[in-house]
Design an enzyme around this catalytic site. Structure first.
Site, mmCIF file in Angstrom:
data_model
loop_
_atom_site.group_PDB
_atom_site.id
_atom_site.type_symbol
_atom_site.label_atom_id
_atom_site.label_comp_id
_atom_site.label_asym_id
_atom_site.label_seq_id
_atom_site.Cartn_x
_atom_site.Cartn_y
_atom_site.Cartn_z
ATOM 1 N N GLU A 94 0.832 -1.206 0.000
ATOM 2 C CA GLU A 94 0.000 0.000 0.000
ATOM 3 C C GLU A 94 0.862 1.248 0.000
ATOM 4 O O GLU A 94 0.570 2.212 -0.685
ATOM 5 C CB GLU A 94 -0.933 0.014 1.222
ATOM 6 C CG GLU A 94 -2.191 -0.824 1.053
ATOM 7 C CD GLU A 94 -1.931 -2.308 1.192
ATOM 8 O OE1 GLU A 94 -0.811 -2.669 1.607
ATOM 9 O OE2 GLU A 94 -2.833 -3.099 0.887
ATOM 10 N N HIS A 163 -9.384 -6.005 11.012
ATOM 11 C CA HIS A 163 -10.043 -5.780 9.727
ATOM 12 C C HIS A 163 -11.394 -5.105 9.882
ATOM 13 O O HIS A 163 -12.210 -5.145 8.970
ATOM 14 C CB HIS A 163 -10.226 -7.115 8.988
ATOM 15 C CG HIS A 163 -8.941 -7.706 8.495
ATOM 16 N ND1 HIS A 163 -8.243 -8.633 9.224
ATOM 17 C CD2 HIS A 163 -8.231 -7.487 7.382
ATOM 18 C CE1 HIS A 163 -7.142 -8.971 8.556
ATOM 19 N NE2 HIS A 163 -7.111 -8.289 7.439
#
Lengths: 371, 403
Positions: A94, A163
């Site tokens: 990322e 998450h």
């Protein structure tokens, strides 16, 4: 809107009352009644497709967005249609691909970066904030960054602590970013198109559990030129006794709560924020001045959250209009549990919203959640 | 702006697609490929089955990897997937390419016996080392490079002083590193995009090198290794042989160069640029040097390193005087030129400071503009409130912020 009411009610007798209170989804323009339905997924996909078609500088980047058709199938078909120059599959970094995308935006391209969930955006947050959000200011307007960061945000189902976090408050904290949170298919289409066309960096917070949900959609929304203004909330349901403000999935819960409350004689006004930054303080305060009571709803951790900012805005501008303390409904102040029974307890449920609204109306109800 | 980027990306992707075709089973298997192209662009990713939650990246591999398809000609691929590699060695085509087996358990050493060699052209006295290979520079370019190095040196001195006098808030000098700054830039053209950073090697450095190697981007990664990160010396920062050794780890060509040798830096960057463009590949250049200066105006480096070490590098190893000797040795420079240059540069810089100091500071409105493309309503509101307050209490308002 009518379709949504029908979906939530399930039983006919209340329909008449509900129809009288509801406001049509579109304005007074004479569009035919909402005959078409669209899932949020389709709405996002069509928005991306149309914006890529209209502007060759728009391109997509992210893990699995191309060959895999998107981790959640949001970018389905786009690689085939636009080719690998416009839909780029990236390695798992990322920090790497966000840096590259921001660099591309510096040079005048319009990247749409997908984070598989916003939890992974933390790997790239330096680029989002320091390389993207602040560049226009630091360069005295010479380097604008027309980039969109999008992906699912917040709790899903059974995905565990790492998450499930909601990043609305994190990103809305930063001047230089715009932060959007769609709820319906109309929101998804209109806000994503607006985000892609916007010259500033936009964080676009979707919700995985909403992707498959269907909403009625009008012809106006289906038009490729359709977009929604950034910074304007939507009154999903008019009411006069209490204002319930929510964003993303919690809008659906708030609407369900409003339905339940109406049976007990409490008329709740439900506001769908749509935009976390800029926050539509005018709409928030106008509503509270009308109802005199406020419940904020968010799925994320309570401290320093969106609800806290909404409350402060009302205290600053409409303090004397409040007839009761502001109620803040948020997720539990714990990392999201993995055990399904505990996970259920860690996120707001419709009942929590109902109880909070009743408390603002002086209907004394115990604070503790039911087992 | 957009079109050239896309055109270049297209051609790279076209090249990759062509290579993919070559390594496919259908193509001639004579070329033995060790590295199949772009691991994430597998040509045969099966369509996703059902509604998998795919938030963890999962690679699906087909039964036949592209490397298997290009087995050495004449060899029959045995059914168990093993390929004879000569003697009792065997090899197998794991994803990523063929690897040979060994029976001994050998750990690669953590470092080579010898460090990677360092390319230099000029000796300590500014004479070209015999047999050295370097990029020729014209007299004009040589003098321009030298003048810029001197300008940087003078500028650093003046601005360091200015900070100490309170005229600017912060400054970082490049003492001892002038050759790197100037010679590397001299080897580029005005159309090359330079993204300078004051950044110690971290996170996205690794992502960038990896990405560039895989995408075959024409990029020069120039790493200045001056021995220090504020007070942290390099042996506490990493245990590898500097930065150059990392090139190979990412599949990237790299070179180590004497950063205090202007000609070597110029030549290395010139050649790297040609390679990057002609071959469509990234290059890593590590320039070794020593940070003579303190890290910044907020630092006193005598606190963590010996003064005589600093002095040694400041004098004996000075890149500016070393290069000057070479330029003078060619008959292109003399002492009179030197005093004239230093004088002129100093005057020019002092004048620039005066001009800058006389410029009006930004007005109040600049506080609120450019946060976004258009000033949002909350900031317009804040500005309005501020201006109202200023009107009511003008005496309390600072004089140096223009309304």
């Amino acid at each position: 809107m009518l379709g949504a009411a029908r979906r939530q009610l399930g039983s006919a007798p209340m329909l008449g009352q509900v129809l009288r209170r509801l406001r049509p989804a579109t304005s007074a323009r004479a569009y035919s009644a909402a005959a078409k339905e669209m899932t949020v997924r389709e709405a996002l996909n069509s928005a991306l497709d149309e914006e890529m078609s209209a502007d060759p500088s728009v391109f997509l980047m992210g893990e699995e967005v191309g060959e895999y058709q998107g981790a959640y199938k949001i970018t389905k078909g786009l690689l085939d249609k636009y080719g690998p120059d416009r839909v780029l599959d990236t390695p798992i970094t990322e920090a790497g691909f966000t840096g590259i995308a921001v660099g591309a935006a510096y040079q005048g391209l319009r990247p749409v970066v997908e984070f598989m969930t916003f939890n992974f955006s933390m790997q790239a947050i330096d680029h989002i904030i320091n390389s993207a959000a602040k560049s226009n200011y630091m360069s005295a307007g010479q380097i604008n960054v027309p980039i969109v960061f999008r992906g699912p945000n917040g709790a899903a189902a059974g995905v565990g602590a790492q998450h499930s976090q909601c990043y609305a408050a994190w990103y809305a904290h930063v001047p230089g970013l715009k932060v959007l949170a769609p709820y319906s298919a109309e929101d998804a289409r209109g806000l994503l198109k607006a985000a892609i066309r916007d010259p500033d960096p936009v964080v676009f917070l979707e919700n995985e559990l909403l992707y498959g949900e269907s909403f009625p959609i009008s012809a106006e929304v289906l038009d490729s030129s359709f977009s929604l203004p950034i910074g304007k909330a939507k009154v999903e349901r008019e009411g006069k006794d209490v204002t319930i403000i929510a964003y993303s999935k919690m809008v659906g819960y708030a609407l369900q709560a409003a339905e339940i409350l109406s049976k007990e004689g409490i008329s709740a006004e439900v506001i769908n924020l749509r935009s976390i930054r800029p926050l539509d303080r005018a709409a928030i305060n106008a509503s509270v001045r009308k109802t005199n009571r406020l419940v904020t709803v968010e799925e994320s951790f309570p401290q320093h959250g969106v609800g806290a900012e909404i409350c402060m805005s009302v205290v600053e501008e409409s303090f004397e209009y409040l007839d009761a303390p502001v109620e803040r409904i948020a997720g539990a102040d714990v990392p999201m549990p993995y055990a399904a029974n505990l996970e259920r307890m860690a996120v707001p449920q419709v009942d929590d919203i109902v109880r909070a609204a009743k408390r603002t109306c002086y209907r004394s109800v115990p604070m503790a959640a039911t087992a | 702006m957009a079109a050239p980027w896309l055109a270049r990306a297209s051609s790279q992707l076209a090249r990759r697609a062509a290579r993919r075709l070559l390594s496919s089973p259908a193509a001639a298997p004579s070329q033995h490929r060790l590295c199949p192209p772009g691991p994430w662009l597998l040509s045969s990713v099966p369509p996703p089955a059902g509604d998998r939650r795919g938030f963890c990246s999962v690679r699906r591999f087909t039964g036949e990897s592209s490397a298997a398809a290009v087995a050495v000609a004449d060899e029959e691929a045995p059914e168990n997937g093993l390929v004879a590699g000569g003697g009792d060695q065997q090899a197998i085509d794991f994803p990523g390419g063929k690897v040979s087996f060994v029976a001994e358990m050998n750990f690669l050493p953590e470092s080579q016996r010898e460090r990677i060699n360092c390319y230099r052209v000029l000796d300590d006295d500014g004479r070209t080392i015999s047999g050295s290979i370097f990029q020729e520079v014209s007299k004009e370019l040589a003098i321009k490079m030298y003048s810029e190095m001197v300008t940087l040196q003078v500028m650093d001195t003046i601005f360091f002083e200015a900070q100490r006098q309170g005229r600017i808030s912060f400054y970082l000098t490049s003492h001892g590193e002038e050759a790197i700054n100037i010679a590397s830039a001299a080897a580029l053209t005005i159309d090359d995009i330079v993204l300078p950073q004051m950044k110690n090697v971290q996170g996205d450095f690794h992502a960038a090198l990896n990405f560039a190697a895989v995408m075959e981007a024409p990029v020069i990664f120039f790493c200045r290794n001056n021995g220090w990160a504020i007070s942290t010396p390099t042996n506490e920062q990493f245990r590898s042989d500097g930065a150059v050794i990392r090139g190979q780890a990412y599949g990237m060509r790299s070179i180590r160069v004497d950063g205090n040798d202007a000609l070597a830096v110029y030549s290395a960057v010139h050649t790297a640029r040609e390679m990057a463009i002609k071959e469509g590949r990234p290059i890593l250049v590590e320039a070794l040097t020593y940070r003579v200066s303190h890290h910044s105006t907020s630092d006193d480096s005598t606190k963590y390193r010996p003064v005589d070490e600093i002095e040694h590098w400041r004098t004996v190893r000075d890149p500016v005087s070393r290069y000057r000797k070479w330029v003078q040795g060619n008959g292109w420079w003399c002492d009179a030129d030197e005093s004239e240059l230093r004088n002129n540069v100093r005057q020019e810089l002092l004048k620039a400071i005066q001009v800058a100091e006389r410029m009006p500071k930004p007005p109040l409105s600049e506080l609120f503009t450019d946060v976004y493309d258009e000033v949002p309503s909350n900031l317009r509101e804040q500005e309005r409130l501020l201006r109202d307050t200023i009107k009511k209490h003008p005496a309390d308002y600072p004089a140096d912020v223009h309304i």
